[in-house]
Scaffold this motif. Structure first.
Motif, PDB file in Angstrom:
ATOM      1  N   GLU A 165       0.837  -1.186   0.000  1.00  0.00           N
ATOM      2  CA  GLU A 165       0.000   0.000   0.000  1.00  0.00           C
ATOM      3  C   GLU A 165       0.877   1.243   0.000  1.00  0.00           C
ATOM      4  O   GLU A 165       1.859   1.331   0.751  1.00  0.00           O
ATOM      5  CB  GLU A 165      -0.923   0.016   1.224  1.00  0.00           C
ATOM      6  CG  GLU A 165      -2.085  -0.951   1.133  1.00  0.00           C
ATOM      7  CD  GLU A 165      -3.133  -0.676   2.187  1.00  0.00           C
ATOM      8  OE1 GLU A 165      -2.787  -0.007   3.203  1.00  0.00           O
ATOM      9  OE2 GLU A 165      -4.283  -1.096   2.015  1.00  0.00           O
ATOM     10  N   ILE A 166       0.514   2.210  -0.848  1.00  0.00           N
ATOM     11  CA  ILE A 166       1.261   3.462  -0.933  1.00  0.00           C
ATOM     12  C   ILE A 166       0.283   4.625  -0.889  1.00  0.00           C
ATOM     13  O   ILE A 166      -0.911   4.477  -1.168  1.00  0.00           O
ATOM     14  CB  ILE A 166       2.114   3.538  -2.222  1.00  0.00           C
ATOM     15  CG1 ILE A 166       1.222   3.440  -3.470  1.00  0.00           C
ATOM     16  CG2 ILE A 166       3.169   2.445  -2.236  1.00  0.00           C
ATOM     17  CD1 ILE A 166       1.980   3.614  -4.782  1.00  0.00           C
ATOM     18  N   ASP A 167       0.796   5.799  -0.519  1.00  0.00           N
ATOM     19  CA  ASP A 167      -0.018   7.005  -0.525  1.00  0.00           C
ATOM     20  C   ASP A 167      -0.109   7.568  -1.937  1.00  0.00           C
ATOM     21  O   ASP A 167       0.734   7.282  -2.803  1.00  0.00           O
ATOM     22  CB  ASP A 167       0.591   8.060   0.399  1.00  0.00           C
ATOM     23  CG  ASP A 167       0.561   7.633   1.861  1.00  0.00           C
ATOM     24  OD1 ASP A 167      -0.395   6.926   2.250  1.00  0.00           O
ATOM     25  OD2 ASP A 167       1.495   7.991   2.604  1.00  0.00           O
ATOM     26  N   LEU A 168      -1.131   8.389  -2.165  1.00  0.00           N
ATOM     27  CA  LEU A 168      -1.315   9.001  -3.477  1.00  0.00           C
ATOM     28  C   LEU A 168      -0.099   9.839  -3.868  1.00  0.00           C
ATOM     29  O   LEU A 168       0.340   9.814  -5.024  1.00  0.00           O
ATOM     30  CB  LEU A 168      -2.573   9.868  -3.472  1.00  0.00           C
ATOM     31  CG  LEU A 168      -2.876  10.602  -4.780  1.00  0.00           C
ATOM     32  CD1 LEU A 168      -3.204   9.601  -5.885  1.00  0.00           C
ATOM     33  CD2 LEU A 168      -4.033  11.571  -4.595  1.00  0.00           C
ATOM     34  N   GLU A 169       0.466  10.547  -2.898  1.00  0.00           N
ATOM     35  CA  GLU A 169       1.646  11.363  -3.189  1.00  0.00           C
ATOM     36  C   GLU A 169       2.812  10.507  -3.656  1.00  0.00           C
ATOM     37  O   GLU A 169       3.574  10.895  -4.553  1.00  0.00           O
ATOM     38  CB  GLU A 169       2.057  12.182  -1.957  1.00  0.00           C
ATOM     39  CG  GLU A 169       1.084  13.281  -1.572  1.00  0.00           C
ATOM     40  CD  GLU A 169      -0.038  12.790  -0.660  1.00  0.00           C
ATOM     41  OE1 GLU A 169      -0.743  13.636  -0.099  1.00  0.00           O
ATOM     42  OE2 GLU A 169      -0.195  11.560  -0.506  1.00  0.00           O
ATOM     43  N   GLU A 170       2.967   9.316  -3.052  1.00  0.00           N
ATOM     44  CA  GLU A 170       4.045   8.411  -3.465  1.00  0.00           C
ATOM     45  C   GLU A 170       3.803   7.871  -4.872  1.00  0.00           C
ATOM     46  O   GLU A 170       4.748   7.684  -5.643  1.00  0.00           O
ATOM     47  CB  GLU A 170       4.156   7.260  -2.471  1.00  0.00           C
ATOM     48  CG  GLU A 170       4.637   7.697  -1.100  1.00  0.00           C
ATOM     49  CD  GLU A 170       4.539   6.590  -0.068  1.00  0.00           C
ATOM     50  OE1 GLU A 170       5.445   6.496   0.779  1.00  0.00           O
ATOM     51  OE2 GLU A 170       3.552   5.825  -0.097  1.00  0.00           O
ATOM     52  N   ALA A 171       2.529   7.626  -5.207  1.00  0.00           N
ATOM     53  CA  ALA A 171       2.213   7.149  -6.550  1.00  0.00           C
ATOM     54  C   ALA A 171       2.525   8.221  -7.593  1.00  0.00           C
ATOM     55  O   ALA A 171       2.982   7.918  -8.696  1.00  0.00           O
ATOM     56  CB  ALA A 171       0.746   6.754  -6.632  1.00  0.00           C
ATOM     57  N   ILE A 172       2.295   9.480  -7.252  1.00  0.00           N
ATOM     58  CA  ILE A 172       2.520  10.571  -8.197  1.00  0.00           C
ATOM     59  C   ILE A 172       4.006  10.899  -8.319  1.00  0.00           C
ATOM     60  O   ILE A 172       4.547  11.004  -9.428  1.00  0.00           O
ATOM     61  CB  ILE A 172       1.739  11.818  -7.761  1.00  0.00           C
ATOM     62  CG1 ILE A 172       0.233  11.558  -7.853  1.00  0.00           C
ATOM     63  CG2 ILE A 172       2.117  13.028  -8.627  1.00  0.00           C
ATOM     64  CD1 ILE A 172      -0.611  12.684  -7.293  1.00  0.00           C
TER      65      ILE A 172
ATOM     66  N   GLY B 166       9.143   7.150  -5.104  1.00  0.00           N
ATOM     67  CA  GLY B 166       9.851   7.091  -3.829  1.00  0.00           C
ATOM     68  C   GLY B 166      10.278   5.672  -3.510  1.00  0.00           C
ATOM     69  O   GLY B 166      10.272   4.794  -4.382  1.00  0.00           O
ATOM     70  N   LYS B 167      10.646   5.442  -2.283  1.00  0.00           N
ATOM     71  CA  LYS B 167      11.081   4.125  -1.830  1.00  0.00           C
ATOM     72  C   LYS B 167      10.230   3.686  -0.647  1.00  0.00           C
ATOM     73  O   LYS B 167       9.886   4.490   0.225  1.00  0.00           O
ATOM     74  CB  LYS B 167      12.557   4.132  -1.428  1.00  0.00           C
ATOM     75  CG  LYS B 167      13.525   4.119  -2.610  1.00  0.00           C
ATOM     76  CD  LYS B 167      14.957   3.935  -2.140  1.00  0.00           C
ATOM     77  CE  LYS B 167      15.916   3.851  -3.304  1.00  0.00           C
ATOM     78  NZ  LYS B 167      15.720   2.630  -4.094  1.00  0.00           N
TER      79      LYS B 167
ATOM     80  N   ASP C 124      13.639  -3.263  -0.114  1.00  0.00           N
ATOM     81  CA  ASP C 124      13.355  -1.880  -0.461  1.00  0.00           C
ATOM     82  C   ASP C 124      12.846  -1.821  -1.895  1.00  0.00           C
ATOM     83  O   ASP C 124      13.513  -2.285  -2.822  1.00  0.00           O
ATOM     84  CB  ASP C 124      14.614  -1.017  -0.318  1.00  0.00           C
ATOM     85  CG  ASP C 124      15.011  -0.817   1.133  1.00  0.00           C
ATOM     86  OD1 ASP C 124      14.115  -0.796   1.993  1.00  0.00           O
ATOM     87  OD2 ASP C 124      16.216  -0.701   1.421  1.00  0.00           O
ATOM     88  N   VAL C 125      11.654  -1.264  -2.056  1.00  0.00           N
ATOM     89  CA  VAL C 125      10.997  -1.196  -3.362  1.00  0.00           C
ATOM     90  C   VAL C 125      11.028   0.235  -3.866  1.00  0.00           C
ATOM     91  O   VAL C 125      10.644   1.162  -3.145  1.00  0.00           O
ATOM     92  CB  VAL C 125       9.539  -1.675  -3.263  1.00  0.00           C
ATOM     93  CG1 VAL C 125       8.847  -1.600  -4.623  1.00  0.00           C
ATOM     94  CG2 VAL C 125       9.484  -3.095  -2.722  1.00  0.00           C
ATOM     95  N   THR C 126      11.511   0.424  -5.086  1.00  0.00           N
ATOM     96  CA  THR C 126      11.508   1.739  -5.713  1.00  0.00           C
ATOM     97  C   THR C 126      10.202   1.932  -6.472  1.00  0.00           C
ATOM     98  O   THR C 126       9.894   1.179  -7.399  1.00  0.00           O
ATOM     99  CB  THR C 126      12.693   1.900  -6.683  1.00  0.00           C
ATOM    100  OG1 THR C 126      13.920   1.759  -5.952  1.00  0.00           O
ATOM    101  CG2 THR C 126      12.669   3.263  -7.360  1.00  0.00           C
TER     102      THR C 126
END
Length: 307
Positions: free
Chosen positions: A145-152, A155-156, A168-170
């Motif tokens: 799960e990621i935040d919308l800001e991270e999707a846009i 990040g890592k 660690d996923v880029t």
């Protein structure tokens, strides 16, 4: 004596490329040593199937075999002084693939992504590979799960697996909900190497922003004075707050466009953010506002037009 390759694969001499490929796929999957550990009969059968496809999967070899120039083992046939032998049909329909397809087909069935044309009986997946063919380990799957800001913005993120491993996923800019990232060599171990880790991304719902028809949208609360007189307000964006000008006479539902503050595509190029104005009343009763509204309604009746 080596059996006729057409008999081994169970196809007629006029079979086309697709029929030969399908026959090999079916028999290789059935008799592969990894699927039949310790079964000598299946091991020998797999060798025969591999050899047959090695010959019939190569258009040049197939033509020579059909012409009687080579035998089922691919060896030259001595014809004395009588010239080349008169073989069977020329193998019409054999074009369209070659023996290097061997590795692709086995890779699809057993998950191997090794190079083509490995040595016979060795660890490669090339034509003629027998019991030495080594399948790589199985892939592992996980959900992140990621935040919308991270999707846009990208990040890592660190993810933990059930076996205690962390990775660690880029996250690439412009990541989409449901997108799967493949991390090669981070799966389970196998004789042919490790499999891959497949990470499915899930974007959490955002309290402010939402996606509508590939467009990023938010509601922008505006006070009555700012809506009537115009003014500047603070507006949130995925990159942080910005100062936004509300035009004089703004009304609820009107959209203001913030260029380059929206969603990102697969190349990382940002779209726009639409801020939809929501004219808000103050919390709790306001005697002065109520008196003004009563006077206005009496002096200047107003019926909003239906949009």
């Amino acid at each position: 004596m080596t059996r006729d390759p057409y008999e081994v694969l169970g196809v007629p001499r006029g079979a086309g490329a697709d029929d030969i490929r399908k026959a090999f796929r079916k028999l290789a999957k059935k008799h592969h040593p990894d699927a039949n550990p310790g079964d000598k009969a299946s091991e020998e059968r797999f060798k025969q199937v591999s050899g047959a496809f090695d010959l019939l999967g190569d258009p040049a070899k197939r033509r020579r075999f059909d012409a009687g120039e080579i035998d089922a083992d691919g060896r030259e046939v001595f014809r004395g002084f009588g010239g080349p032998g008169q073989g069977g049909p020329s193998g019409g329909g054999a074009g369209g693939f070659d023996a290097s397809d061997f590795s692709d087909i086995l890779g699809e069935m057993f998950g191997r992504r090794g190079g083509r044309g490995g040595p016979r009986g060795g660890g490669g997946a090339g034509p003629g590979a027998g019991p030495g063919f080594a399948a790589r380990g199985p892939d592992v799957r996980a959900r992140l799960e990621i935040d919308l800001e991270e999707a846009i913005l990208g990040g890592k993120k660190r993810i933990s697996f059930q076996d205690g491993r962390t990775l660690d996923v880029t996250i690439p800019p412009g990541a989409a909900d449901g997108q799967t990232l493949r991390l090669r060599g981070h799966g389970e171990p196998g004789r042919g190497g490790k499999g891959d880790a497949l990470i499915e991304l899930s974007i959490r719902p955002h309290p402010v922003f939402r996606k509508e028809n590939e467009q990023l949208v938010m509601d922008l609360p505006v006070s009555i004075p700012d809506a009537v007189l115009g003014g500047r307000v603070q507006a949130p964006t995925p990159d942080g707050p910005v100062s936004l000008t509300v035009p004089r006479g703004a009304t609820s539902g009107q959209s203001l466009r913030l260029k380059g503050k929206g969603l990102a595509d697969s190349r990382g190029v940002r779209g726009d953010l639409l801020a939809r104005i929501q004219v808000m009343l103050p919390e709790g009763p306001d005697p002065q506002l109520e008196a003004f509204a009563a006077r206005w309604r009496e002096e200047r009746p107003y019926v909003p037009r239906r949009r």
